[in-house]
Design an enzyme around this catalytic site. Sequence first.
Site, short mmCIF file in Angstrom:
data_model
loop_
_atom_site.label_atom_id
_atom_site.label_comp_id
_atom_site.label_asym_id
_atom_site.label_seq_id
_atom_site.Cartn_x
_atom_site.Cartn_y
_atom_site.Cartn_z
N ASP A 1 0.83 -1.20 0.00
CA ASP A 1 0.00 0.00 0.00
C ASP A 1 0.87 1.26 0.00
OD1 ASP A 1 -1.95 -1.83 0.15
OD2 ASP A 1 -3.05 -0.88 1.81
N LYS A 13 -29.43 -14.23 -18.94
CA LYS A 13 -28.68 -14.16 -17.68
C LYS A 13 -27.65 -13.04 -17.77
CE LYS A 13 -26.06 -17.19 -14.59
NZ LYS A 13 -24.78 -16.52 -14.58
N GLU A 16 -29.96 -8.23 -10.47
CA GLU A 16 -28.57 -8.07 -10.87
C GLU A 16 -28.19 -6.60 -10.99
OE1 GLU A 16 -27.58 -11.09 -11.03
OE2 GLU A 16 -25.60 -11.05 -11.95
N CYS A 35 -2.44 -41.41 -9.17
CA CYS A 35 -1.55 -41.77 -8.09
C CYS A 35 -2.50 -42.41 -7.09
CB CYS A 35 -0.93 -40.49 -7.52
SG CYS A 35 0.17 -40.78 -6.15
S1 IVH Z 1 -32.38 -16.59 -10.26
C1 IVH Z 1 -32.40 -19.42 -7.32
N1 IVH Z 1 -32.51 -15.24 -12.46
O1 IVH Z 1 -27.06 -16.01 -11.86
C2 IVH Z 1 -31.86 -19.07 -8.62
N2 IVH Z 1 -30.37 -15.49 -11.47
O2 IVH Z 1 -25.71 -18.59 -10.98
C3 IVH Z 1 -30.77 -18.04 -8.62
N3 IVH Z 1 -28.56 -14.32 -12.63
O3 IVH Z 1 -26.37 -15.34 -8.49
C4 IVH Z 1 -31.15 -16.69 -9.01
N4 IVH Z 1 -29.82 -13.49 -14.23
O4 IVH Z 1 -26.36 -13.40 -10.13
C5 IVH Z 1 -31.70 -15.71 -11.50
N5 IVH Z 1 -32.83 -14.04 -14.39
C6 IVH Z 1 -32.02 -14.49 -13.45
C7 IVH Z 1 -30.62 -14.21 -13.44
C8 IVH Z 1 -29.83 -14.75 -12.42
C9 IVH Z 1 -28.59 -13.55 -13.73
C10 IVH Z 1 -27.35 -14.63 -11.84
C11 IVH Z 1 -27.43 -14.28 -10.38
C12 IVH Z 1 -27.18 -15.54 -9.62
C13 IVH Z 1 -26.48 -16.37 -10.65
C14 IVH Z 1 -26.70 -17.83 -10.40
#
Ligand code: IVH
Length: 675
Positions: free
Chosen positions: A34, A119, A177, A426
Amino acid sequence: MKKEEIYKKYNKKIKLLTKYNKFYFDKSAPIVSDKEYDDLKGEILYLENKYAFLKSKSSPATVIGHKPSKNFKKSSHKIPMLSLSNAFSEDDLINFEKKIINFLSKKESFEISYSAEPKIDGISASLTYKNGNFVRGLSRGDGKEGEDITNNLKTIKDIPQYISSKDFPEEIDIRGEVFIQNSDFENLKDKFANPRNAASGSLRQKNPEYTKKIPLNFIAYTFGFENGLKVENQSDYLKKLRQWGFKINPLNKLISGVKNLIDNYNEIEKKRADLNFDIDGIVYKVNDFDLQKRLGNVANAPRWAVAHKFSSNKAVSQIKDIEIQIGRTGALTPVAKIKPINIGGVQVSNASLHNEDEIIRKDIRVGDTVTVERAGDVIPHVVSVDVLKRSNTTKKFIFPKKCPCGYETIKEFNKITKKFDAVRRCPDRGFECNRIAKEKLKHFVSKEAFNIDGFGKKIVEKFWELRLIKLPQDIFKLDYDRIEKLDGWGKLSADNLRYSVDEKKQISLERFIYSLGIRHIGLENAKLLSRYFGSFQKFKTLSKKNNYSDLLNIDGIGETQLVSIKNFFSKNINLKILNELNEVLNIQDAKVVNTKGLLRDKSFLVTGKLNNISRAEVKSLIEENSGTTVSSVSKKLNYLITGEKPTKKKIESAKALKIKIIDQDEFLRMLNKTG
Ligand code: IVH
């Protein structure tokens, strides 16, 4: 000094600062102390002050990023934030749907509607609203406990501070998100590797004023705890979110049938490059909330949802060398060192070659030109060899028969497939093999295990080389005075590490068992063992056992797991590890799940086919209500549940032992549910 010289000197410093920043913000792995960082910043500001003509967009006087803070207050999620399992192909999707249909015990033709949601690759957050007011916002953290980033989230314009709609629940955790738009990312390019890192850095600023300067967005898609939510399915929930004033993904769709999911996936993948936000796949959620509830979760992902990742990116490169890596379970994995190449925005220099058989089958050689694929978060791998480009000086690759620890390797015989494994290992020597031990330590600190903040694979490698750690217990007895003096460390970083390590001295039995990295004992099995034994002391009695067969009473533990557990406890080094870890840790007894359930102290076994309900669902119903399931008829069994075409022998043995025999309706009545 001449003007040019000043420029040169200044630019050199700016360049260095930019490099430090990259490691500092992006990778959370500073490469200088730092003090050194602050000194450099001071020197730049001094030059700028002295020579008014100096200017750079990376000047510390104008930059917006500040070091992400580690000091947010932690807080528990009332309902954990789960992750998603992945699917990469049509087959994976077919399997996903099949499993659901089996679990629900429906006919093959049963049509499931899915909410298909692109997603977004950002940072998830959970926003608690009480009586319409946004009162608290948490990051995901480890899923159970997140950081309180309320003030930073309050700076995001997409997050309503107050919702007055009459049908807005009295209390609800709205989840979604946080992300940054690609167009906004343009200005931050030299500080962060990708928009996701920029969003994460911005959200974790100590001072919300700095968060405000990096424009964040929020899209809502699910909920955690709720009281007063009146919707029956995901697509209606999404509509409600929009009415309440949240942004939702404009590309969400309601779809049924795997074929239609694939069509939608292909369509969105085509649009992907034109979107103003990064997406890395499509999430499919069973639309009906009742079905979601019945399906429940496996380990830390729901059974009712899956993330369909976008297809891999491929690139052509050349193999410079082939190295053999030893995995945690002793597997010898050949890795190709390739000429560094950018695949989908990531610099790749290693690619997996899977195993010995794969090398032989494809006749892969050092010097070959190969196609490398990178799919989702998985390690890149070599898909094919361009034999036409091969020079005639190359030689066949000879796979070593010995582990670097000196031991002869073996190929195991698989009793089920009646074939020898493709993987050479192994023999399961655990911590006795130096190479395996190092990998086991990486597993020990990993996210699902001890999850020690800032203690990643690289640090394990480094501390291992410096002989600071050899066995897991060493992690809790580190020589911080020595660490402080290491290159790139300092008092602050050593103190931070000490803090992170100490923080994890308290651990659940379940995580503890998982961390040991016993072969075939993953998250789910660790949970089963933890529930069965209840405490570390009881778990440790396994070391005094000759006969392990009663472990087979745990539904889910089979012969393979049993042999592996036995092997683990037969090694003195493992007993030493257990004892010494127990001295430095506080291993918490398993939380008894709802001991007051309707089925407490009762054990069940199912024989024959039940109506409209699968074995797996019966098992979760029993466990949710504090009962247990066993796998054979014995004196320990209380109820034998019979369906169509039961096993006669089971009924006879149950009768002989005077065990109650009930049918499906009687069982459901025990749960106050009608059949
Ligand atoms: S549902 C219970 N819906 O994906 C199900 N997640 O790998 C989990 N994400 O941590 C959340 N778009 O950051 C859901 N339409 C969506 C989403 C979503 C992005 C991300 C979220 C979550 C991750 C899961």
